[in-house]
Design a protein around this motif. Structure first.
Motif, mmCIF file in Angstrom:
data_model
loop_
_atom_site.group_PDB
_atom_site.id
_atom_site.type_symbol
_atom_site.label_atom_id
_atom_site.label_comp_id
_atom_site.label_asym_id
_atom_site.label_seq_id
_atom_site.Cartn_x
_atom_site.Cartn_y
_atom_site.Cartn_z
ATOM 1 N N ALA A 1 3.767 -2.667 -8.930
ATOM 2 C CA ALA A 1 4.172 -1.667 -7.945
ATOM 3 C C ALA A 1 4.119 -0.248 -8.496
ATOM 4 O O ALA A 1 3.918 0.708 -7.740
ATOM 5 C CB ALA A 1 5.576 -1.979 -7.438
ATOM 6 N N PRO B 1 5.726 -5.429 -1.133
ATOM 7 C CA PRO B 1 4.323 -5.793 -0.889
ATOM 8 C C PRO B 1 3.668 -6.530 -2.056
ATOM 9 O O PRO B 1 2.639 -7.188 -1.870
ATOM 10 C CB PRO B 1 3.647 -4.435 -0.645
ATOM 11 N N PHE B 2 4.260 -6.442 -3.240
ATOM 12 C CA PHE B 2 3.702 -7.103 -4.423
ATOM 13 C C PHE B 2 4.407 -8.428 -4.729
ATOM 14 O O PHE B 2 4.042 -9.115 -5.677
ATOM 15 C CB PHE B 2 3.814 -6.174 -5.634
ATOM 16 N N GLN C 1 11.899 -1.826 -1.107
ATOM 17 C CA GLN C 1 10.829 -1.724 -0.115
ATOM 18 C C GLN C 1 9.489 -1.395 -0.773
ATOM 19 O O GLN C 1 8.438 -1.854 -0.318
ATOM 20 C CB GLN C 1 11.186 -0.664 0.927
ATOM 21 N N ARG C 2 9.525 -0.648 -1.845
ATOM 22 C CA ARG C 2 8.279 -0.316 -2.545
ATOM 23 C C ARG C 2 7.674 -1.537 -3.232
ATOM 24 O O ARG C 2 6.447 -1.682 -3.281
ATOM 25 C CB ARG C 2 8.540 0.790 -3.569
ATOM 26 N N ARG D 1 5.918 -14.080 -0.781
ATOM 27 C CA ARG D 1 6.728 -14.392 0.396
ATOM 28 C C ARG D 1 7.423 -15.736 0.201
ATOM 29 O O ARG D 1 7.023 -16.559 -0.602
ATOM 30 C CB ARG D 1 5.847 -14.448 1.640
#
Length: 412
Positions: free
Chosen positions: A146, A295-296, A291-292, A299
């Motif tokens: 990130a 995405p990395f 939040q940053r 899930r």
């Protein structure tokens, strides 16, 4: 050689979520500040699924994956190489896994929320300040990815835990290593100097207590640095051994996350909770930082089995105390043995010790393996040291006898 404090350690209870005023929050105060495991007992007590009746395991896999559990027939070497908890997972966690298997066909979103609720109660943080991974190593990988940026720098001690440098390899980081001080602490002054040499964003990694040395770095100077430093730099603090550290100069960085978005604290269930094979770690950070990094992240983490085991473990104060006590007893045996043999050993605040050896490490490891013990890998530049993970106290008593025999042969 070392002063031992075998009593008085508290369970990892809740700390404040905001930065304390007028001084740092000490570890013992942090642990005493709020709920004990009873605070999450209600969560763990909720039945996740009906128990599976008559569950069986193939004997071969049973022996392979849990060779050290009492009552097993196992003739292989004692594993003292990977900083694992020799007790195995808590009985409550084992039962939670069995009871939860009826839900193993479902995606684990609901289970993950139970883990989140339990950790919020434990740590005193907000739900949005947590993210999960497959062990704390994945938390380190997520942070490395990130914060990767053109011209970015990765600054870390030498030696230290290798996964952050390893995970950063696909990215264009400029690696900067800073040797430990003469007392094997992080050299904060030199690390600050390295950051100041460039305007490029840096990731500054601290493993504290440090792996492989087991030594502590006083947290006050690091906290002062975080307060002073610009937010373009990320401080990545690895607290994998937090629950095992007991020193007045040591404190968690968790209370700082509320005011410092450039801080991520990584924790794991692998050590005191013995879940290394199940894989569950978590990151603690400001909501904007979470939040940053999301995405990395993977899930559906944590997976269902890890999640139910974690919730049960967090509520099991008895197992936590047993885990810490067993580790203390094992280290005391090894400290005494090394002192009697006049072998240099570093003061450890983890579940391993680092001690001097004679000759080449590869030869020493081969001899130990032949004697029935699998001990640690190399950690350059400390090539004449061996990192020794703690087993059961009975394991360490047998190892002490082997070391005494090695001394007679001039092998150690």
């Amino acid at each position: 050689m070392f002063q031992r404090n075998m009593g008085g350690r508290r369970l990892p209870a809740v700390g404040a979520s905001s930065e304390p005023q007028g001084g740092h929050m000490k570890r013992r105060a942090f642990l005493r500040a709020g709920l004990t495991g009873a605070g999450v007992a209600g969560i763990a007590a909720a039945p996740l699924a009906a128990p599976l009746a008559g569950a069986t395991t193939a004997r071969g896999l049973d022996t392979l994956f849990n060779p050290r559990r009492p009552g097993r027939d196992y003739n292989g070497p004692v594993r003292l190489s990977s900083n694992e908890n020799p007790l195995g997972i808590a009985p409550s966690a084992r039962q939670a896994i069995i009871d939860g298997l009826d839900e193993a066909n479902r995606y684990p979103g609901a289970t993950g929320e139970l883990v989140r609720e339990a950790l919020v109660a434990r740590l005193g943080v907000k739900p949005g300040q947590l993210f999960f991974g497959s062990g704390s190593t994945e938390i380190l990988r997520i942070a490395s990815a990130a914060w990767a940026a053109p011209g970015g720098r990765l600054i870390y001690a030498e030696p230290t835990y290798e996964d952050v440098p390893r995970y950063s390899q696909p990215f264009a980081y400029d690696h900067v290593t800073v040797p430990l001080t003469s007392d094997y602490a992080h050299d904060i002054d030199r690390m600050r100097e390295e950051v100041a040499k460039s305007s490029a964003p840096s990731v500054i990694y601290f493993c504290n207590p440090n792996n492989p040395t087991g030594t502590l770095t006083a947290t006050g100077p690091i906290m002062d640095w975080i307060r002073d430093e610009g937010e373009q730099h990320l401080f990545l603090v690895d607290e994998a051994y937090f629950e095992l550290a007991d020193d007045p100069g040591y404190e968690t960085f968790v209370p700082l996350i509320e005011r410092h978005p450039n801080l991520i604290v990584a924790r794991t269930f692998s050590k005191v909770y013995a879940m290394a094979g199940i894989r569950l770690g978590y990151g603690i950070a400001h909501e904007a930082t979470v939040q940053r990094v999301l995405p990395f992240a993977t899930r559906n983490a944590p997976n269902h089995v890890a999640g139910v085991a974690a919730v049960a473990s967090l509520a099991d104060d008895e197992f936590f105390a047993k885990s810490v006590k067993t580790n203390d007893e094992a280290k005391a045996i090894m400290y005494d043995a090394l002192a009697q043999l006049d072998i240099e050993v570093l003061p450890s605040h983890t579940n391993f010790v680092m001690h001097r050896i004679k000759g080449e490490l590869a030869t020493y490891n081969e001899r130990m393996f032949e004697a029935g013990f699998n001990v640690g890998r190399p950690f350059p530049p400390m090539t004449d040291w061996s990192r020794l993970s703690m087993g059961l106290p009975s394991d360490m008593e047998k190892l002490a006898e082997v070391m005494t025999d090695f001394r007679k042969k001039d092998w150690i």
